[in-house]
Design an enzyme around this catalytic site. Structure first.
Site, PDB file in Angstrom:
ATOM      1  N   CYS A   1       0.849  -1.205   0.000  1.00 58.35           N
ATOM      2  CA  CYS A   1       0.000   0.000   0.000  1.00 58.35           C
ATOM      3  C   CYS A   1       0.877   1.245   0.000  1.00 58.35           C
ATOM      4  CB  CYS A   1      -0.923  -0.036   1.225  1.00 58.35           C
ATOM      5  SG  CYS A   1      -2.096   1.334   1.306  1.00 58.35           S
ATOM      6  N   CYS A   2       1.923   1.271   0.848  1.00 56.77           N
ATOM      7  CA  CYS A   2       2.847   2.418   0.883  1.00 56.77           C
ATOM      8  C   CYS A   2       3.538   2.588  -0.470  1.00 56.77           C
ATOM      9  CB  CYS A   2       3.903   2.237   1.973  1.00 56.77           C
ATOM     10  SG  CYS A   2       3.318   2.495   3.664  1.00 56.77           S
TER      11      CYS A   2
ATOM     12  N   CYS B   1      -3.237   4.423   9.634  1.00 58.78           N
ATOM     13  CA  CYS B   1      -1.950   3.957  10.152  1.00 58.78           C
ATOM     14  C   CYS B   1      -1.360   4.888  11.197  1.00 58.78           C
ATOM     15  CB  CYS B   1      -0.965   3.778   8.993  1.00 58.78           C
ATOM     16  SG  CYS B   1      -1.544   2.577   7.784  1.00 58.78           S
TER      17      CYS B   1
ATOM     18  N   CYS C   1       8.062   3.515   5.971  1.00 57.36           N
ATOM     19  CA  CYS C   1       7.212   3.230   4.816  1.00 57.36           C
ATOM     20  C   CYS C   1       8.044   2.974   3.574  1.00 57.36           C
ATOM     21  CB  CYS C   1       6.245   4.375   4.570  1.00 57.36           C
ATOM     22  SG  CYS C   1       7.074   5.921   4.255  1.00 57.36           S
TER      23      CYS C   1
END
Ligand code: SF4
Length: 253
Positions: A121-122, A206, A231
């Site tokens: 996702c990052c 997050c 990240c």
């Protein structure tokens, strides 16, 4: 109670640290004319740097990553910066097709399912947009400080990322008290979430508030081990932090 009243404190050497930071930013701008950007996460440290850049009219662009998952308070700071300092903030968003595909395949809450999915996702929402921000640039500026976490304890004022760009970390030796003293003295706008015990602010799913006694970055990816808590924006590829599909940069947020 506001973050300013909680954290701002003038300590020995503060004036020298501000002067060193300004000197480093001036040097950075001179060495990388029109090819340098401040990659701001819109956190307190980055607001200090933006204020210094604007106050001294330094030719350093200001860019941020709008991941699509930020708190409204964080997004609101973009307009505040533009109106307060009369500068344009470059906003980089993820490729929507990639986001839609990732969410369709892995779900809205994939970041909680595994470190691999969280980093995936990052990669889509942060790393790929950052690569566009840094394209054609030879240097960037970050708000990283040694005090922020064990992972950042050795941050240098300048370093090379794995694409050979120079990365300037002008607040490397600043304390949290320094950051807030600067914000108080210069009336710098900041994210109101800092007043609600969010010292480090990232995407909404997050990030959480921290309790008294918890580490600075305890509210970031709190369900993961300490060692995994980056990240990828500030971690070199060889450390194995980046998702394999995004071999790009060395290292933020
Ligand atoms: S911080 Fe969370 S929501 Fe933001 S890009 Fe990374 S995993 Fe996704």
């Amino acid at each position: 109670m506001s973050a300013v009243s909680l954290y701002a404190r003038e300590t020995a050497g503060y004036d020298a640290r501000v002067a060193n930071t300004l000197a480093l930013l001036q040097r950075a701008a001179a060495e990388h004319p029109m090819r340098i950007v401040q990659a701001t996460s819109l956190g307190a440290e980055d607001m200090v740097i933006t204020d210094l850049i604007a106050r001294h009219d330094l030719p350093i662009a200001i860019g941020t990553l709008e991941t699509g998952m930020l708190h409204a308070e964080t997004v609101g700071l973009i307009l505040q910066i533009e109106s307060r300092y009369a500068v344009e903030v470059e906003v980089y968003e993820p490729v929507q097709e990639s986001v839609v595909h990732f969410v369709k395949k892995n779900g809205e809450r994939a970041m909680y399912d595994s470190i691999e999915l969280r980093k995936g996702c990052c990669a889509i929402r942060k790393l790929e947009p950052l690569s566009r921000m840094l394209k054609d640039r030879s240097a960037w500026v970050t708000g990283m400080r040694r005090e922020q976490s064990a992972n950042r304890g050795t941050v240098e004022f300048t370093e090379q990322d794995d694409k050979g760009r120079t990365k300037f970390n002008p607040l490397a030796d600043w304390s949290w008290a320094d950051v807030w003293h600067y914000i108080a003295v210069n009336d710098v706008p900041y994210n109101p979430l800092h007043d609600q015990f969010y010292p480090s602010i990232g995407c909404a799913p997050c990030t959480r508030a921290i309790a008294v006694g918890e580490d600075f970055r305890a509210g970031r990816w709190w369900w993961e081990d300490e060692g995994a808590k980056e990240c990828g924006l500030h971690v070199h590829e060889e450390a194995g932090e980046l998702a394999p599909q995004v071999s790009m940069i060395g290292a933020h947020a």
